[in-house]
Design a protein around this motif. Structure first.
Motif, PDB file in Angstrom:
ATOM      1  N   SER A   1       0.861  -1.159   0.015  1.00  0.00           N
ATOM      2  CA  SER A   1       0.103   0.053  -0.071  1.00  0.00           C
ATOM      3  C   SER A   1       1.020   1.308  -0.092  1.00  0.00           C
ATOM      4  CB  SER A   1      -1.033   0.059   1.143  1.00  0.00           C
ATOM      5  OG  SER A   1      -1.487   1.234   1.434  1.00  0.00           O
ATOM      6  N   ASP A   2       0.491   2.372  -0.813  1.00  0.00           N
ATOM      7  CA  ASP A   2       1.183   3.496  -1.039  1.00  0.00           C
ATOM      8  C   ASP A   2       1.113   4.169   0.439  1.00  0.00           C
ATOM      9  OD1 ASP A   2       1.960   3.080  -3.491  1.00  0.00           O
ATOM     10  OD2 ASP A   2       0.303   4.295  -4.254  1.00  0.00           O
ATOM     11  N   ASP A   3       0.007   3.965   1.165  1.00  0.00           N
ATOM     12  CA  ASP A   3      -0.389   4.502   2.464  1.00  0.00           C
ATOM     13  C   ASP A   3       0.175   3.897   3.667  1.00  0.00           C
ATOM     14  OD1 ASP A   3      -1.891   6.496   1.226  1.00  0.00           O
ATOM     15  OD2 ASP A   3      -3.862   5.309   1.627  1.00  0.00           O
ATOM     16  N   GLY A   4       0.833   2.691   3.551  1.00  0.00           N
ATOM     17  CA  GLY A   4       1.476   1.875   4.535  1.00  0.00           C
ATOM     18  C   GLY A   4       2.766   2.447   4.810  1.00  0.00           C
ATOM     19  N   TRP A   5       3.101   2.450   5.961  1.00  0.00           N
ATOM     20  CA  TRP A   5       4.413   2.541   6.438  1.00  0.00           C
ATOM     21  C   TRP A   5       4.793   1.941   7.935  1.00  0.00           C
ATOM     22  CZ3 TRP A   5       4.382   5.727  10.792  1.00  0.00           C
ATOM     23  CH2 TRP A   5       3.166   6.364  11.016  1.00  0.00           C
ATOM     24  N   GLU A   6       5.889   1.752   8.127  1.00  0.00           N
ATOM     25  CA  GLU A   6       6.485   0.958   9.234  1.00  0.00           C
ATOM     26  C   GLU A   6       7.335   2.095  10.264  1.00  0.00           C
ATOM     27  OE1 GLU A   6       7.912  -2.772   8.955  1.00  0.00           O
ATOM     28  OE2 GLU A   6       6.825  -3.251   7.214  1.00  0.00           O
ATOM     29  N   LEU A   7       7.201   2.121  11.518  1.00  0.00           N
ATOM     30  CA  LEU A   7       7.921   2.776  12.423  1.00  0.00           C
ATOM     31  C   LEU A   7       9.325   2.216  12.399  1.00  0.00           C
ATOM     32  CD1 LEU A   7       5.542   3.886  15.057  1.00  0.00           C
ATOM     33  CD2 LEU A   7       6.234   5.485  13.129  1.00  0.00           C
TER      34      LEU A   7
END
Length: 116
Positions: free
Chosen positions: A109-115
């Protein structure tokens, strides 16, 4: 059944000539016993997780002098690619094989990100 979250699904496909052994009397054409041929395939874009992959023979040229024995599978499936594996055995003479493949699965997902 696999459920895809987020609605971002990718589909990729292709056609691969695995071998053409009749031209040079290769092992699939003149050999006997268990034999196999493998080809690595890279997807055009990486999936989020290993996708589902379907393979089928789109062309085969097999001698009618012996029994026809063939097995084609997708193996070693990852987010970025897989291996097409063709197998035959006994006295089957296979001149050439082309395999079509289709993959489908969740895309990142383009909106997905991980800290971390």
């Amino acid at each position: 059944m696999r459920r895809f979250e987020g609605g971002t699904v990718g589909i990729d496909h292709g056609d691969v000539v695995l071998f053409s052994d009749f031209e040079d009397d290769g092992q699939m054409w003149r050999g006997e016993g268990p034999r196999q041929s493998r080809a690595a395939v890279q997807f055009s874009k990486a999936y989020a997780t290993p996708p589902h992959v379907q393979v089928s023979m789109s062309m085969w040229d097999i001698s009618n002098n012996t029994n026809i024995r063939a097995d084609v599978q997708a193996e070693d499936i990852t987010e970025t690619g897989f291996s097409i594996v063709f197998r035959t055995w006994s006295d089957t003479q296979v001149a050439r094989v082309r395999v079509a493949w289709t993959s489908f699965g969740a895309l990142p997902s383009d909106d997905g990100w991980e800290l971390y």
